[in-house]
Design a protein around this motif. Structure first.
Motif, short mmCIF file in Angstrom:
data_model
loop_
_atom_site.label_atom_id
_atom_site.label_comp_id
_atom_site.label_asym_id
_atom_site.label_seq_id
_atom_site.Cartn_x
_atom_site.Cartn_y
_atom_site.Cartn_z
N GLU A 195 92.14 -37.36 -21.34
CA GLU A 195 91.52 -37.90 -22.55
C GLU A 195 92.42 -37.70 -23.76
OE1 GLU A 195 88.80 -39.55 -22.57
OE2 GLU A 195 87.78 -39.03 -20.69
N LEU A 196 92.08 -38.39 -24.86
CA LEU A 196 92.83 -38.25 -26.10
C LEU A 196 92.78 -36.80 -26.58
CD1 LEU A 196 94.38 -39.85 -28.32
CD2 LEU A 196 92.21 -40.04 -29.53
N GLY A 197 93.93 -36.23 -26.87
CA GLY A 197 94.01 -34.84 -27.31
C GLY A 197 94.11 -33.85 -26.16
N GLY A 198 94.00 -34.36 -24.93
CA GLY A 198 94.07 -33.48 -23.77
C GLY A 198 95.48 -33.33 -23.23
N SER A 199 95.65 -32.42 -22.31
CA SER A 199 96.96 -32.19 -21.70
C SER A 199 96.78 -31.77 -20.24
CB SER A 199 97.75 -31.12 -22.46
OG SER A 199 97.05 -29.89 -22.45
N LEU A 200 97.84 -31.94 -19.47
CA LEU A 200 97.86 -31.52 -18.07
C LEU A 200 99.00 -30.53 -17.87
CD1 LEU A 200 97.25 -34.98 -16.34
CD2 LEU A 200 95.59 -33.13 -16.64
N GLN A 201 98.77 -29.57 -16.99
CA GLN A 201 99.73 -28.50 -16.77
C GLN A 201 100.32 -28.55 -15.35
OE1 GLN A 201 96.46 -27.59 -18.05
NE2 GLN A 201 97.29 -27.91 -20.10
N ILE A 202 101.26 -27.65 -15.12
CA ILE A 202 101.88 -27.53 -13.80
C ILE A 202 100.81 -27.37 -12.72
CG2 ILE A 202 103.28 -26.02 -12.33
CD1 ILE A 202 105.05 -27.53 -14.16
N LYS A 203 99.77 -26.60 -13.02
CA LYS A 203 98.71 -26.33 -12.04
C LYS A 203 97.95 -27.58 -11.62
CE LYS A 203 95.32 -25.15 -15.61
NZ LYS A 203 94.48 -24.07 -16.19
N GLU A 216 116.52 -24.04 -5.04
CA GLU A 216 115.80 -24.24 -6.29
C GLU A 216 116.40 -25.44 -7.01
OE1 GLU A 216 115.45 -21.56 -10.21
OE2 GLU A 216 114.54 -20.62 -8.44
N THR A 217 115.56 -26.44 -7.29
CA THR A 217 116.08 -27.66 -7.91
C THR A 217 114.97 -28.39 -8.65
OG1 THR A 217 117.34 -29.70 -7.49
CG2 THR A 217 115.64 -29.12 -5.89
N GLY A 218 115.37 -29.32 -9.50
CA GLY A 218 114.40 -30.14 -10.23
C GLY A 218 114.05 -31.39 -9.44
N VAL A 219 112.78 -31.76 -9.46
CA VAL A 219 112.29 -32.94 -8.75
C VAL A 219 111.62 -33.87 -9.76
CG1 VAL A 219 110.69 -33.79 -6.99
CG2 VAL A 219 111.97 -31.69 -6.59
N PRO A 220 111.91 -35.18 -9.71
CA PRO A 220 111.32 -36.12 -10.68
C PRO A 220 109.79 -36.12 -10.64
CG PRO A 220 113.12 -37.15 -9.47
CD PRO A 220 112.84 -35.85 -8.79
N LEU A 221 109.19 -36.21 -11.83
CA LEU A 221 107.73 -36.29 -11.94
C LEU A 221 107.33 -37.74 -12.14
CD1 LEU A 221 105.00 -34.73 -12.25
CD2 LEU A 221 105.41 -34.80 -14.72
N VAL A 222 106.36 -38.20 -11.35
CA VAL A 222 105.87 -39.58 -11.43
C VAL A 222 104.40 -39.55 -11.85
CG1 VAL A 222 105.46 -41.72 -10.18
CG2 VAL A 222 107.46 -40.32 -9.63
N LEU A 223 104.07 -40.24 -12.95
CA LEU A 223 102.69 -40.31 -13.42
C LEU A 223 101.99 -41.49 -12.76
CD1 LEU A 223 103.19 -39.67 -17.25
CD2 LEU A 223 102.84 -38.00 -15.42
N VAL A 224 100.79 -41.24 -12.23
CA VAL A 224 100.01 -42.30 -11.59
C VAL A 224 98.63 -42.38 -12.24
CG1 VAL A 224 101.21 -42.10 -9.39
CG2 VAL A 224 99.17 -40.72 -9.79
N GLY A 225 98.01 -43.55 -12.16
CA GLY A 225 96.70 -43.74 -12.77
C GLY A 225 96.83 -44.15 -14.24
N GLU A 226 95.68 -44.39 -14.86
CA GLU A 226 95.64 -44.79 -16.27
C GLU A 226 94.80 -43.82 -17.07
OE1 GLU A 226 94.96 -48.86 -18.92
OE2 GLU A 226 94.07 -48.69 -16.93
N SER A 227 95.37 -43.32 -18.14
CA SER A 227 94.67 -42.36 -18.98
C SER A 227 93.60 -43.05 -19.82
CB SER A 227 95.67 -41.66 -19.91
OG SER A 227 95.00 -41.00 -20.97
N PRO A 228 92.33 -42.57 -19.78
CA PRO A 228 91.29 -43.15 -20.62
C PRO A 228 91.58 -42.95 -22.11
CG PRO A 228 90.50 -41.16 -19.52
CD PRO A 228 91.80 -41.51 -18.89
N GLY A 229 92.35 -41.91 -22.42
CA GLY A 229 92.73 -41.69 -23.82
C GLY A 229 93.63 -42.80 -24.34
N VAL A 230 94.41 -43.39 -23.44
CA VAL A 230 95.28 -44.52 -23.80
C VAL A 230 94.49 -45.82 -23.76
CG1 VAL A 230 97.30 -45.86 -23.12
CG2 VAL A 230 97.36 -43.37 -22.98
N LYS A 231 93.74 -46.00 -22.67
CA LYS A 231 93.01 -47.25 -22.45
C LYS A 231 91.90 -47.47 -23.47
CE LYS A 231 90.38 -49.71 -18.88
NZ LYS A 231 89.84 -49.63 -17.49
#
Length: 226
Positions: A155-163, A106-121
């Motif tokens: 999107e703006l105001g949205g979130s992403l989960q572990i799933k 059991e260990t922690g693994v780095p999370l890498v974000l890919v793509g561009e969020s339309p909420g930011v763009k």
């Protein structure tokens, strides 16, 4: 050195401890390290340049490492902690934890974000990362160096989960599947602008209310005088 692979490190056992001895080691180009497990505790020194080379080859994210002692004995390990002095660009200490082949870890693994969020763009939002590492459980041979999460639908105001992290065969997420890991929120300037707009609307409503009350009072006085 010919038998040392990209995931192996030559280590030397050390008997001496303490800050003064560690300083001498670092001055001589070696890093003090400790290797521990359920029934194991060993103190090592590792060549600084060799460790940095291994880090560069792995993209800065080490998973499983084979520690090779002078005697030829080998230990499978996971880099658990690395203490650094960012000002001097010096690695102060390394912590390795023992890994048993075939048994889940059991260990922690780095999370890498890919793509561009339309909420930011499109909306000028900003990304808030709640977890930079994701706790997983798997066998050593299946341990990924990192986990990728696509934010191109965020999107703006949205979130992403572990799933929302793509499933990897043999890898289990320890945290709850509904746990938030990244959110797109309004920028500080946007929130400030919204606040000013609310204040303006409130001020206008107050003025309109005041004008209405004043007109009503004038009408009442006119009726009294008549």
């Amino acid at each position: 050195m010919s038998d040392i692979t990209d995931s192996s490190l030559l280590v030397q056992n050390r008997e001496q401890h303490g800050s003064s001895f560690s300083k001498k080691l670092r001055a001589g180009g070696r890093i003090p390290a400790v290797f521990y497990g359920k029934d194991t505790l060993k103190h090592y020194t590792i060549e600084d340049s060799q460790f940095r080379t291994l880090m560069r080859k792995s993209g800065g994210s080490l998973s499983l490492i084979e520690l090779v002692e002078d005697s030829g004995e080998k230990e499978l390990a996971l880099l658990k902690d690395m203490q650094i002095d960012s000002v001097k660009d010096s690695i102060l200490h390394l912590d390795f934890v023992h890994v048993t082949r075939g048994q889940s870890l059991e260990t922690g693994v780095p999370l890498v974000l890919v793509g561009e969020s339309p909420g930011v763009k499109n909306m000028g939002g900003i990304i808030e990362l709640h977890q930079s590492e994701i706790l997983i459980r798997c066998r050593p041979s299946l341990l990924p160096k990192s986990l990728e999460l696509d934010i191109s639908t965020l999107e703006l105001g949205g979130s992403l989960q572990i799933k929302d992290i793509p499933h990897i065969e043999g890898v289990e997420f320890v945290a709850d599947a509904e746990s938030n890991i990244v959110t797109c929120v309004g920028s500080a300037s946007g929130r400030a602008g919204a606040g000013e707009e609310d204040l303006t609307e409130e001020s206008e409503e107050t003025e309109e209310s005041g004008e209405s009350e004043s007109a009503q009072e004038s009408e009442e006085k006119a009726n009294e005088n008549s």
